[in-house]
Design a protein around this motif. Structure first.
Motif, PDB file in Angstrom:
ATOM      1  N   GLU A  12       0.812  -1.227   0.000  1.00  0.00           N
ATOM      2  CA  GLU A  12       0.000   0.000   0.000  1.00  0.00           C
ATOM      3  C   GLU A  12       0.844   1.275   0.000  1.00  0.00           C
ATOM      4  O   GLU A  12       0.308   2.368  -0.223  1.00  0.00           O
ATOM      5  CB  GLU A  12      -0.989   0.002   1.168  1.00  0.00           C
ATOM      6  N   ASP A  13       2.157   1.174   0.216  1.00  0.00           N
ATOM      7  CA  ASP A  13       3.011   2.364   0.147  1.00  0.00           C
ATOM      8  C   ASP A  13       3.058   2.965  -1.259  1.00  0.00           C
ATOM      9  O   ASP A  13       3.346   4.149  -1.413  1.00  0.00           O
ATOM     10  CB  ASP A  13       4.438   2.047   0.611  1.00  0.00           C
ATOM     11  N   HIS A  14       2.752   2.175  -2.259  1.00  0.00           N
ATOM     12  CA  HIS A  14       2.733   2.719  -3.621  1.00  0.00           C
ATOM     13  C   HIS A  14       1.774   3.906  -3.712  1.00  0.00           C
ATOM     14  O   HIS A  14       2.068   4.896  -4.381  1.00  0.00           O
ATOM     15  CB  HIS A  14       2.350   1.644  -4.642  1.00  0.00           C
ATOM     16  N   ASP A  15       0.652   3.826  -3.017  1.00  0.00           N
ATOM     17  CA  ASP A  15      -0.338   4.899  -3.058  1.00  0.00           C
ATOM     18  C   ASP A  15       0.179   6.191  -2.422  1.00  0.00           C
ATOM     19  O   ASP A  15      -0.340   7.269  -2.702  1.00  0.00           O
ATOM     20  CB  ASP A  15      -1.625   4.472  -2.348  1.00  0.00           C
ATOM     21  N   ARG A  16       1.209   6.118  -1.599  1.00  0.00           N
ATOM     22  CA  ARG A  16       1.823   7.308  -1.004  1.00  0.00           C
ATOM     23  C   ARG A  16       2.986   7.811  -1.846  1.00  0.00           C
ATOM     24  O   ARG A  16       3.225   9.007  -1.916  1.00  0.00           O
ATOM     25  CB  ARG A  16       2.337   6.975   0.404  1.00  0.00           C
ATOM     26  N   ILE A  17       3.731   6.884  -2.440  1.00  0.00           N
ATOM     27  CA  ILE A  17       4.926   7.245  -3.190  1.00  0.00           C
ATOM     28  C   ILE A  17       4.577   7.805  -4.572  1.00  0.00           C
ATOM     29  O   ILE A  17       5.110   8.846  -4.981  1.00  0.00           O
ATOM     30  CB  ILE A  17       5.862   6.018  -3.329  1.00  0.00           C
ATOM     31  N   HIS A  18       3.719   7.129  -5.278  1.00  0.00           N
ATOM     32  CA  HIS A  18       3.430   7.476  -6.672  1.00  0.00           C
ATOM     33  C   HIS A  18       3.043   8.948  -6.863  1.00  0.00           C
ATOM     34  O   HIS A  18       3.554   9.604  -7.787  1.00  0.00           O
ATOM     35  CB  HIS A  18       2.362   6.535  -7.233  1.00  0.00           C
ATOM     36  N   PRO A  19       2.177   9.519  -6.027  1.00  0.00           N
ATOM     37  CA  PRO A  19       1.761  10.910  -6.249  1.00  0.00           C
ATOM     38  C   PRO A  19       2.864  11.955  -6.097  1.00  0.00           C
ATOM     39  O   PRO A  19       2.725  13.067  -6.604  1.00  0.00           O
ATOM     40  CB  PRO A  19       0.663  11.127  -5.197  1.00  0.00           C
ATOM     41  N   VAL A  20       3.969  11.650  -5.407  1.00  0.00           N
ATOM     42  CA  VAL A  20       5.009  12.663  -5.190  1.00  0.00           C
ATOM     43  C   VAL A  20       6.124  12.609  -6.226  1.00  0.00           C
ATOM     44  O   VAL A  20       6.959  13.515  -6.292  1.00  0.00           O
ATOM     45  CB  VAL A  20       5.637  12.551  -3.774  1.00  0.00           C
ATOM     46  N   LEU A  21       6.177  11.580  -7.042  1.00  0.00           N
ATOM     47  CA  LEU A  21       7.327  11.360  -7.915  1.00  0.00           C
ATOM     48  C   LEU A  21       7.603  12.520  -8.869  1.00  0.00           C
ATOM     49  O   LEU A  21       8.736  13.013  -8.925  1.00  0.00           O
ATOM     50  CB  LEU A  21       7.178  10.053  -8.688  1.00  0.00           C
ATOM     51  N   ASP A  22       6.624  12.946  -9.627  1.00  0.00           N
ATOM     52  CA  ASP A  22       6.853  14.026 -10.597  1.00  0.00           C
ATOM     53  C   ASP A  22       7.311  15.306  -9.894  1.00  0.00           C
ATOM     54  O   ASP A  22       8.204  16.005 -10.381  1.00  0.00           O
ATOM     55  CB  ASP A  22       5.597  14.303 -11.419  1.00  0.00           C
ATOM     56  N   ASP A  23       6.720  15.599  -8.741  1.00  0.00           N
ATOM     57  CA  ASP A  23       7.094  16.800  -7.997  1.00  0.00           C
ATOM     58  C   ASP A  23       8.523  16.690  -7.467  1.00  0.00           C
ATOM     59  O   ASP A  23       9.316  17.624  -7.605  1.00  0.00           O
ATOM     60  CB  ASP A  23       6.106  17.018  -6.842  1.00  0.00           C
ATOM     61  N   TRP A  24       8.874  15.558  -6.869  1.00  0.00           N
ATOM     62  CA  TRP A  24      10.219  15.391  -6.309  1.00  0.00           C
ATOM     63  C   TRP A  24      11.284  15.427  -7.401  1.00  0.00           C
ATOM     64  O   TRP A  24      12.387  15.899  -7.173  1.00  0.00           O
ATOM     65  CB  TRP A  24      10.325  14.091  -5.536  1.00  0.00           C
ATOM     66  N   TRP A  25      10.965  14.921  -8.590  1.00  0.00           N
ATOM     67  CA  TRP A  25      11.947  14.885  -9.685  1.00  0.00           C
ATOM     68  C   TRP A  25      11.910  16.148 -10.548  1.00  0.00           C
ATOM     69  O   TRP A  25      12.837  16.401 -11.294  1.00  0.00           O
ATOM     70  CB  TRP A  25      11.733  13.653 -10.563  1.00  0.00           C
ATOM     71  N   GLY A  26      10.814  16.870 -10.503  1.00  0.00           N
ATOM     72  CA  GLY A  26      10.695  18.068 -11.319  1.00  0.00           C
ATOM     73  C   GLY A  26      10.464  17.774 -12.785  1.00  0.00           C
ATOM     74  O   GLY A  26      10.679  18.644 -13.640  1.00  0.00           O
ATOM     75  N   ARG A  27      10.034  16.580 -13.078  1.00  0.00           N
ATOM     76  CA  ARG A  27       9.736  16.172 -14.455  1.00  0.00           C
ATOM     77  C   ARG A  27       8.858  14.926 -14.396  1.00  0.00           C
ATOM     78  O   ARG A  27       8.807  14.247 -13.364  1.00  0.00           O
ATOM     79  CB  ARG A  27      11.012  15.904 -15.255  1.00  0.00           C
ATOM     80  N   PRO A  28       8.182  14.586 -15.485  1.00  0.00           N
ATOM     81  CA  PRO A  28       7.322  13.387 -15.471  1.00  0.00           C
ATOM     82  C   PRO A  28       8.160  12.116 -15.338  1.00  0.00           C
ATOM     83  O   PRO A  28       8.978  11.802 -16.190  1.00  0.00           O
ATOM     84  CB  PRO A  28       6.618  13.425 -16.827  1.00  0.00           C
TER      85      PRO A  28
END
Length: 142
Positions: A12-28
């Motif tokens: 279930e951690d995927h549901d927490r991690i997935h939404p922040v990825l683009d923001d943390w990386w600054g790109r898709p």
């Protein structure tokens, strides 16, 4: 800085991690981490939390095809915690897990544009192979 707690990941951690990825990386980049990685490799992955929530994560697995290799598919640290040592701590935990499971190498890749990742992996002792028109490959003996 608040105390960071690291634990084994759960599907279930995927549901927490997935939404922040683009923001943390600054790109898709979110499409690179599908839920199947935490569905099947949660027991070789780690999640870090602090009082603000998700602080970082490492998604890795033991290669089923190469019994000497453990592979880090994705590692991320919240931007305000970069250079805090959290990413190195997550990698150290993965190195220990890999050794306990008889692995002698850790592999990973990144995009050529990710210069911070390349520098970070070099600092951790990874050999870096930059390929024309392909991913940057990392390999570290344990």
């Amino acid at each position: 800085m608040s105390e960071v707690r690291v634990r084994q990941a759960a599907p279930e951690d995927h549901d927490r991690i997935h939404p922040v990825l683009d923001d943390w990386w600054g790109r898709p980049i979110a499409s690179v981490l599908q839920s199947l990685f935490l569905d099947h490799f949660f027991d070789t992955s780690f999640v870090a939390d602090d009082e603000q929530g998700l602080a970082g994560f490492l998604v890795g697995f033991l290669s089923p095809a190469r019994p000497e290799v453990a592979y880090v598919h994705f590692i991320g640290v919240r931007p305000d915690l970069r250079r805090s040592g959290l990413a190195a701590d997550l990698y150290d935990r993965f190195f220990d897990l890999a050794r306990r499971n008889g692995r002698t190498e850790v592999w990973a890749i990144t995009a050529p544009v990710n210069e911070r990742s390349i520098a970070f992996h070099r600092a951790l002792g990874f050999d870096v192979t930059i390929q024309p028109n392909g991913p940057v490959r990392f390999r570290r003996p344990l």
